[in-house]
Design a protein around this motif. Structure first.
Motif, PDB file in Angstrom:
ATOM      1  N   SER A  39       1.026  -1.072   0.013  1.00 24.13           N
ATOM      2  CA  SER A  39       0.081   0.020  -0.199  1.00 24.13           C
ATOM      3  C   SER A  39       0.944   1.078  -0.067  1.00 24.13           C
ATOM      4  N   ARG A  40       1.868   1.375   0.694  1.00 22.83           N
ATOM      5  CA  ARG A  40       2.778   2.415   0.722  1.00 22.83           C
ATOM      6  C   ARG A  40       3.442   2.744  -0.468  1.00 22.83           C
ATOM      7  N   GLY A  41       3.820   1.400  -1.357  1.00 19.48           N
ATOM      8  CA  GLY A  41       4.573   1.448  -2.480  1.00 19.48           C
ATOM      9  C   GLY A  41       3.474   2.164  -3.563  1.00 19.48           C
ATOM     10  N   GLU A  42       2.274   1.749  -3.487  1.00 20.38           N
ATOM     11  CA  GLU A  42       1.178   2.133  -4.026  1.00 20.38           C
ATOM     12  C   GLU A  42       0.830   3.756  -4.142  1.00 20.38           C
ATOM     13  N   THR A  43       0.861   4.299  -2.802  1.00 20.69           N
ATOM     14  CA  THR A  43       0.434   5.426  -2.704  1.00 20.69           C
ATOM     15  C   THR A  43       1.533   6.685  -2.360  1.00 20.69           C
ATOM     16  N   GLU A  44       2.952   6.083  -1.951  1.00 20.45           N
ATOM     17  CA  GLU A  44       3.889   7.052  -1.515  1.00 20.45           C
ATOM     18  C   GLU A  44       5.095   6.924  -2.584  1.00 20.45           C
ATOM     19  N   LEU A  45       5.235   5.988  -3.213  1.00 15.54           N
ATOM     20  CA  LEU A  45       6.409   5.892  -3.904  1.00 15.54           C
ATOM     21  C   LEU A  45       6.224   5.786  -5.698  1.00 15.54           C
ATOM     22  N   SER A  46       7.406   6.373  -6.466  1.00 17.00           N
ATOM     23  CA  SER A  46       7.456   6.341  -7.471  1.00 17.00           C
ATOM     24  C   SER A  46       8.751   5.813  -7.877  1.00 17.00           C
ATOM     25  N   TRP A  47       8.995   5.421  -9.051  1.00 23.86           N
ATOM     26  CA  TRP A  47      10.224   4.687  -9.624  1.00 23.86           C
ATOM     27  C   TRP A  47      11.244   5.615  -9.516  1.00 23.86           C
ATOM     28  N   LYS A  48      11.123   7.271  -9.079  1.00 25.42           N
ATOM     29  CA  LYS A  48      12.195   8.096  -8.927  1.00 25.42           C
ATOM     30  C   LYS A  48      12.158   8.472  -7.367  1.00 25.42           C
ATOM     31  N   SER A  49      11.503   7.973  -6.666  1.00 24.26           N
ATOM     32  CA  SER A  49      11.476   7.989  -5.164  1.00 24.26           C
ATOM     33  C   SER A  49      12.837   7.692  -4.567  1.00 24.26           C
TER      34      SER A  49
END
Length: 167
Positions: free
Chosen positions: A22-32
């Motif tokens: 869920s954290r990956g879906e909402t907070e992260l992108s490939w550039k994070s």
């Protein structure tokens, strides 16, 4: 695929994995920042859990295999395994002793595999109830195998009684 009794033992880990996803879906992108560390952590959690579950399920398969050996062979069989022969009671004490040894070895193996599964499921404080349900699940496998073993032996005996009375 996990059974309900297995899922109840890993539910907290699944919740942690779901939270990370869920954290990956909402907070992260490939550039994070930290995305690589996030992916490594998530991958290690999922792979570690998958390996442990697979090992525990293989252990249940070993339990079934240990029990299956004496569910297919009657305790007392016909002489020379011929259908037209009567049951042979000559070797009964030896066969009973041998079967008892097989049952004892199977019991030791089952206890050992259950202890290994307890470690694989990382059973700790607060998990006594789900663990007891898992043990009851394995007990059910053992009970069904015992029922089949008795049925196998009774089947030989009943056939013998039938043939003696009617053949």
């Amino acid at each position: 695929m996990t059974r309900r009794v297995e899922f109840q033992l890993i539910e907290k880990e699944i919740t942690r994995i779901d939270s990370l996803v869920s954290r990956g879906e909402t907070e992260l992108s490939w550039k994070s920042d930290g995305v690589l560390e996030y992916m490594v952590e998530l991958g290690e959690l999922v792979e570690g859990l998958w390996r442990r579950i697979k090992s525990a399920q293989m252990n249940v398969g070993k339990i079934k295999a240990a029990l299956d050996a004496w569910t297919r062979t009657p305790l007392i069989a016909r002489k020379d395994r011929r259908k037209d022969a009567l049951l042979s009671f000559d070797e009964r004490p030896e066969k009973v002793s041998r079967r008892y040894g097989e049952v004892e070895r199977a019991a030791e193996q089952i206890h050992s595999l259950l202890e290994e599964n307890k470690l694989l499921f990382q059973v700790g404080d607060g998990m006594e109830e789900p663990w007891q349900r898992y043990v009851a699940y394995v007990d059910g496998i053992v009970m069904e195998s015992l029922r089949r073993a008795v049925g196998c032996s009774l089947g030989e005996w009943m056939l013998d009684v039938f043939c003696y009375d009617y053949c």
